[in-house]
Design an enzyme around this catalytic site. Sequence first.
Site, PDB file in Angstrom:
ATOM      1  N   GLU A  90       1.888  -1.622  13.122  1.00  7.64           N
ATOM      2  CA  GLU A  90       1.974  -3.080  13.134  1.00  7.64           C
ATOM      3  C   GLU A  90       2.492  -3.631  14.455  1.00  7.64           C
ATOM      4  OE1 GLU A  90       2.590  -3.749   8.330  1.00  7.64           O
ATOM      5  OE2 GLU A  90       4.343  -3.641   9.637  1.00  7.64           O
ATOM      6  N   LYS A 117       4.767   1.822  16.024  1.00 11.77           N
ATOM      7  CA  LYS A 117       5.784   1.649  14.988  1.00 11.77           C
ATOM      8  C   LYS A 117       5.806   2.830  14.025  1.00 11.77           C
ATOM      9  CE  LYS A 117       7.166  -1.544  11.300  1.00 11.77           C
ATOM     10  NZ  LYS A 117       6.765  -2.698  10.469  1.00 11.77           N
ATOM     11  N   GLN A 118       4.624   3.283  13.619  1.00 16.80           N
ATOM     12  CA  GLN A 118       4.527   4.369  12.645  1.00 16.80           C
ATOM     13  C   GLN A 118       3.189   5.073  12.812  1.00 16.80           C
ATOM     14  OE1 GLN A 118       4.340   1.275   9.366  1.00 16.80           O
ATOM     15  NE2 GLN A 118       3.128   2.872   8.390  1.00 16.80           N
ATOM     16  N   TRP A 164       0.822  -1.203   0.000  1.00 17.14           N
ATOM     17  CA  TRP A 164       0.000   0.000   0.000  1.00 17.14           C
ATOM     18  C   TRP A 164       0.858   1.255   0.000  1.00 17.14           C
ATOM     19  CZ3 TRP A 164      -1.165   3.381   4.445  1.00 17.14           C
ATOM     20  CH2 TRP A 164      -0.380   3.118   5.565  1.00 17.14           C
ATOM     21  N   ASP A 165       2.157   1.091   0.168  1.00 14.18           N
ATOM     22  CA  ASP A 165       3.087   2.218   0.134  1.00 14.18           C
ATOM     23  C   ASP A 165       2.919   3.040  -1.141  1.00 14.18           C
ATOM     24  OD1 ASP A 165       3.903   0.262   1.944  1.00 14.18           O
ATOM     25  OD2 ASP A 165       6.027   0.589   1.611  1.00 14.18           O
TER      26      ASP A 165
END
Length: 775
Positions: free
Chosen positions: A488, A600-601, A357-358
């Site tokens: 994640e 994580k992000q 999906w990046d």
Amino acid sequence: MKNYIKADEWKIIEEGFDPLLNKISESIFSLGNGRMGQRANFEESYTGDTLQGNYIAGVYYPDKTRVGWWKNGYPESLAKVINAASWIGLDISVDGETLDLAQAEVSNFRRELNMREGYLLRSFTARLKSGKTLEVTAQRFCSIANDEVAALRYNITPVDFSGTIKLTAFIDGDVINQDSNYGEKFWEQVEGKLSDNEAYLTLRTKKTAFEVCTGTSVSVFKGKEQVHPEMEAVYKEKYLGQTFNMACSPEDTLSICKVAANLSSENHPKDLLMAHCRQVVQAAAALGFEQLLQAQVAAWASKWQESDIVIEGDVAAQQAIRFNIFQLFQTYTGKDDRLNIGPKGFTGEKYGGSTFWDTEAYCLPFYLATAEPAVGRNLLIYRYKQLDKAIENAEKLGFKNGAALYPMVTMNGEECHNEWEITFEEIHRNGAIAFAIYNYIRYTGDEAYMADYGLEVLIAIARFWKQRVNWSNDKHRYVILGVTGPNEYENNVDNNWYTNLMASWCLKYAAEAVYQVKMQLPKQYRQLAGKLDFKEKELADWAVIVEKMYYPQDPKRGIFLQQDGYLDKEPLTVKHLSASDRPLNQKWSWDRILRSCFIKQADVLQGLYFFEEDYDLETIRRNFDYYEPKTVHESSLSPCVHSILAAKLNDEARAYEFYLRTARLDLDDYNNDTEDGLHITSMAGTWMSIVEGFAGMRVREGQLQFNPFLPGKWEAFSFSILFRGARLNIRITEHGIKIKNDSAVPLTVKVRESTRQLAAYGEIKADDSMIWPVM
């Protein structure tokens, strides 16, 4: 964090040879042209630590899945871009002694990636164990003027001896992927042919039966004069070599030039593949190395004219953004809608070279602004062509009625990821596909795309969300259970705020698209509705879900909760972590990570980035201030979102800190993983950090808007964009912003709260009141 790359505005420079850094440099100095690419492996033999990598776009192998516990719905294979035949190979020996930098005494080593002109240059002095000394200069490139062609020139000068140098130029297809699940080699030989100066090797992938012909034309020079020494042919399985023995003395420089081509059966008939490869090689060889290089330099000059970002007063930042732009264009050119952007591009094998999906969330904005609309359109067409597979993926998980679940990881549209918390739960990727359609049309104004392709995808995605939600009698709301959000480090959670937001938005946007196409193109709408068996009752169902979707939040803190139960976690911040704890995914057990509050992000913040116009500044600030201190940024995709939001919040210090982190992620090996390959998709986030962050560029209601500020360490920065047929140059200094229109297309633009008319070939300026003061 490493710090061995020399600062330079247009070059990436390594001085001195450290074998411990070699695999990192192999990634950093990688070359590509969108059709093929390679790591910066040495041409000559090297018995030290190395990761050989040559890759051909669109050619993959379905490596059998390897898992400890099989679950229903897992894919049987992981499709991956595979290591292909090496065309660069040269074996060099002096009186029987092999040139090998792992065995020789190396001095004056220098490696230089010239980003302005698109080539790799390497030089060194090697003292062999016998005491004989050689000076070597090697230059090579993958042509973007002709993306089936590459070339190298390798110069050898004896320093202190006379003798015989044996040169073997070869094509080696007997290669293996480092990430092969069972140690399997993926290629088998079809055909090999060799002549005095040409070699052609055709290989076929097992299972998928892709064929690739690698061809080379070799020329040998002594000084400036081409010579024709006797050639000894070398035939092995999946290997062709041409050996030349050359007498030499200290005044001689021996040169070997290889012009190469890689042609695949994706673009040429198999029965004509070698013949076509010969035509390409011979045409390129007729031009010669210098003319091919001149064409490369001219092609890159055109690329930089369209996409360069100029930063004045900060060489490290300037070098970093150009490196990121350079690698993006080496990875994807947008010429072929069958190709996409792997997280590592052509620089390594991690993540299999597959599509994530990046692309939609991070890469599309870069290509929309720096290339013709067809390039961004092809990224969307790639997903449209895989819609049937997305529907099949959903059916395997029990969804019906044309519901589509796009894969988390794919090469051909089939899901090939086999970790349950990702494969089954990270379903927010569906939202990224839909948002990309919205983003593309918003930026380009290409409304026709919706009727021709977009609506069909949106309806299928909406049908998925309709079936994925369920009604909660307790909450009297629709909920989404058992998911993994962008963070994640949380798995199998209920009501991830970002996922619920994306689901609701997708349903709303799909309904708006149905209405738009029905009103504007009723005949086309009826045809599509018939094809999909679409009933407008579905719109009513979607509307109810949108109205009654549940969003976890904490009224006391005024924040959106990442998911149900997030506040039950121990309320720590990154400051509580010691250096020995980082990175968490290498130092902590997964159980400990899942129980922690660490992120994580960007997760909630990812949603605020996508839909910032729906939230006031204080809401964004409260959520940013709450979640950012808990974010460990152990995803390469994380710093750019934080940089953009920090810029919006006038937080210059953190905006710049996150920019540098994303910009120099690979150059400085922040996450200690550059040796696996570069983080190509996050490189687009670097561009976003400047253009959407520092320049504050947005598109609202078909109009460009800028909300700029100048980082304190910069004297000025400027960039070019394409927008709806207009080419604009934007320059921001301490005195204000200047927008110059280099096209015949007039525009209305907005700077802060001021709306301006930008005439064809005109310019506008806004004074320093538009720029934040330096803090």
